[in-house]
Design a protein around this motif. Sequence first.
Motif, PDB file in Angstrom:
ATOM      1  N   LEU A  72       0.840  -1.198   0.000  1.00 35.62           N
ATOM      2  CA  LEU A  72       0.000   0.000   0.000  1.00 35.62           C
ATOM      3  C   LEU A  72       0.877   1.250   0.000  1.00 35.62           C
ATOM      4  O   LEU A  72       1.819   1.360   0.789  1.00 35.62           O
ATOM      5  CB  LEU A  72      -0.896   0.000   1.236  1.00 35.62           C
ATOM      6  N   TYR A  73       0.562   2.196  -0.893  1.00 37.98           N
ATOM      7  CA  TYR A  73       1.276   3.463  -0.990  1.00 37.98           C
ATOM      8  C   TYR A  73       0.263   4.605  -1.020  1.00 37.98           C
ATOM      9  O   TYR A  73      -0.927   4.379  -1.288  1.00 37.98           O
ATOM     10  CB  TYR A  73       2.126   3.510  -2.264  1.00 37.98           C
ATOM     11  N   GLN A  74       0.746   5.807  -0.747  1.00 37.40           N
ATOM     12  CA  GLN A  74      -0.097   6.996  -0.914  1.00 37.40           C
ATOM     13  C   GLN A  74       0.408   7.790  -2.106  1.00 37.40           C
ATOM     14  O   GLN A  74       1.578   8.175  -2.164  1.00 37.40           O
ATOM     15  CB  GLN A  74      -0.070   7.890   0.330  1.00 37.40           C
ATOM     16  N   THR A  75      -0.457   8.017  -3.092  1.00 30.61           N
ATOM     17  CA  THR A  75      -0.106   8.907  -4.198  1.00 30.61           C
ATOM     18  C   THR A  75      -0.588  10.301  -3.835  1.00 30.61           C
ATOM     19  O   THR A  75      -1.708  10.471  -3.373  1.00 30.61           O
ATOM     20  CB  THR A  75      -0.776   8.449  -5.509  1.00 30.61           C
ATOM     21  N   THR A  76       0.260  11.287  -4.032  1.00 31.91           N
ATOM     22  CA  THR A  76      -0.114  12.632  -3.599  1.00 31.91           C
ATOM     23  C   THR A  76       0.542  13.706  -4.454  1.00 31.91           C
ATOM     24  O   THR A  76       1.674  13.537  -4.919  1.00 31.91           O
ATOM     25  CB  THR A  76       0.266  12.858  -2.122  1.00 31.91           C
TER      26      THR A  76
END
Length: 308
Positions: A72-76
């Motif tokens: 799981l990653y956060q794209t921002t």
Amino acid sequence: MTVTPIEYPQRPIPERSMSQDEESGYDSPGSATPSLPEVYFSSPHLKYLNAQLQTLEPEEILKWCMISLPNLYQTTAFGLTGLVTLDMLSRINAGGPRQIDLIFLDTLYHFDETLELVDRVRKRYPNSKLHIYKPAGCGNARDFERIHGDNLWDTNDNLYDYLAKVEPAQRAYAEFNVKAVLTGRRRSQGGKRGDLDIIELDDAGLIKVNPLANWTFKQVREYVTKHNVPYNSLLDMGYKSIGDWHSTSPIAEGEDERSGRWKGTNKSECGIHNKRSKYAEYLLQQEQKKKGEALTVALREVELQRTI
């Protein structure tokens, strides 16, 4: 330049009788297909999860994600909602073993204020690892323009979106084996985002989670104020949704948050969150161009034969 799109496998629901593990939608640890996503959702399962998560607060959704979703990653792009998500994650996992890394797509055309914010975010959240991806073969805007020409966002916006955003995202997802991402999208942003689910599965099989889908801009801003979350100074100048400088403008009172993006056009998304791949559109466009060029050559040959 030839760029190959990254394909993410989407596991089909087997037609044979499924085991208890398979019915749950989760692979067992001893799965014989390690190259496939560790988590997949059938349509009924996805519908059920959305109904349950819909009633939860963002922090609870994020806790569920951290427990349930591997890779799981956060794209921002360091918009206000993404910053709130980052702050919530830092509080949930303060001192914990699992940190959610961030992926930032540097299109090379961000506002100076956005890049300055990136530095402040790094200092405020030192445990959140940031991975920056730029258009292939480009270190700055001059490189991009030398390879692709000036003002590509005006002359061929689909190709610009692919080169500056879609391809770098695909490259990041492939390099880190990303299976799921946290996004900053909310229903109150209007446009195509008005009917967002908490969990989505895109055409490539990537799981997208919108933990603040239910929140309004007011709720997001109140959280930022309460917890002193760093934010883009352009927000104090009438901007609400901030992207590239060439396609972002301030908005008037009462307008949708994203009405300042691509103002004067009927465009509302950059390609990353569109159902139909911008790369597929680009390939179709290139194929049509080739056919047109081939037809022109054939007609010239016919004319040449007539004159002989």
